[in-house]
Write an enzyme that holds these catalytic residues in place. Structure first.
Site, short mmCIF file in Angstrom:
data_model
loop_
_atom_site.label_atom_id
_atom_site.label_comp_id
_atom_site.label_asym_id
_atom_site.label_seq_id
_atom_site.Cartn_x
_atom_site.Cartn_y
_atom_site.Cartn_z
CD GLU A 194 9.40 14.08 42.00
OE1 GLU A 194 8.73 13.86 40.98
OE2 GLU A 194 10.08 15.10 42.14
CG ASP A 205 14.01 12.52 42.01
OD1 ASP A 205 13.29 12.96 41.10
OD2 ASP A 205 14.90 13.20 42.58
CE LYS A 209 16.23 15.06 40.49
NZ LYS A 209 15.86 15.45 41.86
N1 HSE Z 1 11.41 15.46 44.41
C1 HSE Z 1 12.62 16.05 43.88
C2 HSE Z 1 13.56 16.28 45.04
C3 HSE Z 1 12.28 17.35 43.21
O1 HSE Z 1 13.15 16.14 46.20
O2 HSE Z 1 14.72 16.57 44.82
C4 HSE Z 1 12.97 17.70 41.96
O3 HSE Z 1 13.47 16.70 41.19
#
Ligand code: HSE
Length: 432
Positions: A194, A205, A209
């Site tokens: 990111e 991140d 999710k």
């Molecule tokens: N930066 C995220 C990852 C990309 O490495 O999974 C998509 O969400």
């Protein structure tokens, strides 16, 4: 064909980074992409800079400086938000589109994890779909799997590898023996990370999710604030090697478990047995186990990032809008969604990997094992292995299942023993 499905849908795309570029390419490469007979046209685009060099020509597309103006334009029937970020222009534009009754498709996990409940309420009040397949696992369909295909079952747990950057870094550290910082720099060069790598390596991140998946799985509002988050920035090569000697591989595992006490959402580096599918998912791959009371276990693996896969997930959501598929944004109508009761992490029970760096002198192992025994922590396996340049002798052990609060109290006592040189390391063994 008659009705809304046969019309031309004018799509407004805000954000022309990796995924935006992938979507423009997909739409131009696939003129036959016409779900239910409807067609797609570009109603307008918006990005931070109009003149930035891009691998595709946008000079013929209607340009909007302001994503909110694009989202509410009378030239746009469906708004695609690919700006990113939990607040700021992404949130303003999505809210404006929904308030105007326009369908929204987004790849923005931070926005949905942090504001999903209020956006769902707005979407359902205005009768506008809000879809986000691309927000989790990129091109691998985890969102529709939970929201649609598995909605007939009661989901007990969801756990997996949801950040490709971390998976790439851990895989490369193990394969090449290079340290964390060096491999992170390479992941950034390759374009996996990111814009702010803390979002990836700090576990945020993956936490965004898994918060979305937990909401879909358990029929609750997303509750990102309740997630317990630990990234991979403290994972050392020494632990990667020692875990391997014990038959495990370290992965960043995101999990959501439902119990009678509530829901526990966590992201942390975890040990998976070498032969386990999660340990086998290398490089930038994502992988996910979903366990339903009736269906049993489902395993999904695939690309979690990248222009092509993520754009294909955005296109699948566009297809849902065009075909008129209508579902609640999460599992149940937004008005009935409640935040889940978070389980106190210290009450969670599981197996663990502990590593202590000690001075090589008589009685150290006895002192460590006595302290664990007094606390009621049962040792499953034990390894003392001289390692060059480690600054001491590593003692590594795995435990049988133990309450986290008990384990942490025992670790604190061991840290105070005179022969223990460095801060003890605790990694969980994945419950998969
Ligand atoms: N930066 C995220 C990852 C990309 O490495 O999974 C998509 O969400």
């Amino acid at each position: 064909m008659t009705g809304p499905a046969a019309k031309t849908w004018r799509v407004g795309i805000a954000g022309l980074g990796t995924v935006g570029a992938g979507l423009l390419n997909l739409l131009s490469d696939r003129p036959e992409f016409a779900p239910a007979g409807g067609r797609v046209a570009i109603g307008g685009v918006s990005a931070r800079s109009r003149s930035r060099p891009r691998p595709f020509d946008i000079s013929n597309l209607p340009w909007f400086d302001d994503p909110v103006a694009l989202a509410t334009s009378s030239e746009v029937d469906l708004f695609v938000e690919l700006i990113g970020g939990s607040d700021g222009p992404a949130k303003a534009a999505v809210e404006a589109a929904l308030a105007a009754g326009k369908p929204v498709v987004t790849a923005n996990k931070a926005l949905i994890a942090e504001h999903g409940a209020e956006l769902a309420a707005l979407a359902e009040q205005r009768g506008a779909p809000l879809l986000f397949e691309a927000a989790v696992m990129g091109g691998t369909p985890a969102v529709k799997m939970l929201r649609e295909a598995m909605v007939g079952d009661e989901i007990k747990s969801v756990a997996g590898i949801l950040n490709g950057t971390c998976n790439y870094i851990l895989t490369e550290m193990e394969a090449t023996g290079r340290p964390f910082a060096e491999v992170l720099a390479e992941a950034q060069r390759l374009g996996y990370a990111e814009a702010d790598p803390t979002m990836d390596v700090g576990g945020f991140d993956a936490a965004h999710k898994i918060s979305i998946l937990a909401a879909l799985a358990f029929g609750c509002a997303p509750n990102f604030a309740a997630a317990e988050i630990e990234g991979i920035d403290q994972v050392e090569l020494l632990d990667i090697r020692l875990a391997r000697d014990l038959g495990y591989r370290i992965k960043l595992v995101a999990s959501a478990d439902r119990s009678p006490d509530g829901v526990l959402v966590r992201v942390h580096p975890s040990l998976a047995p070498l032969s386990h599918p999660l340990a086998q998912a290398g490089g930038a791959l994502n992988a996910l186990f979903i366990e339903g009371a009736r269906i049993g276990r489902i395993f999904l693996q695939g690309p979690g990032a990248g222009a092509g896969p993520t754009a294909a997930a955005v296109a699948a959501d566009i297809a849902d809008v065009m075909t008129g598929a209508v579902r609640p944004v999460f599992q149940a109508p937004a008005a009935t969604l409640a935040a889940f009761t978070p389980v106190e992490p210290s009450k969670s029970v599981g197996r663990a990997y502990l590593r202590f760096l000690v001075r090589d002198e008589p009685g150290v192992i006895a002192a460590v094992s006595e302290t664990l025994a007094e606390a009621g922590v049962s040792i499953e396996s034990f390894l003392q292995k001289p390692v060059e340049d480690a600054g001491g002798v590593p003692i590594v052990l795995t435990t049988h299942a133990v309450a986290e609060s008990v384990l942490k109290a025992a670790i604190e006592r061991i840290a105070g023993l005179p022969a223990v040189i460095d801060r003890p390391r605790l990694l969980r063994i994945a419950r998969i």
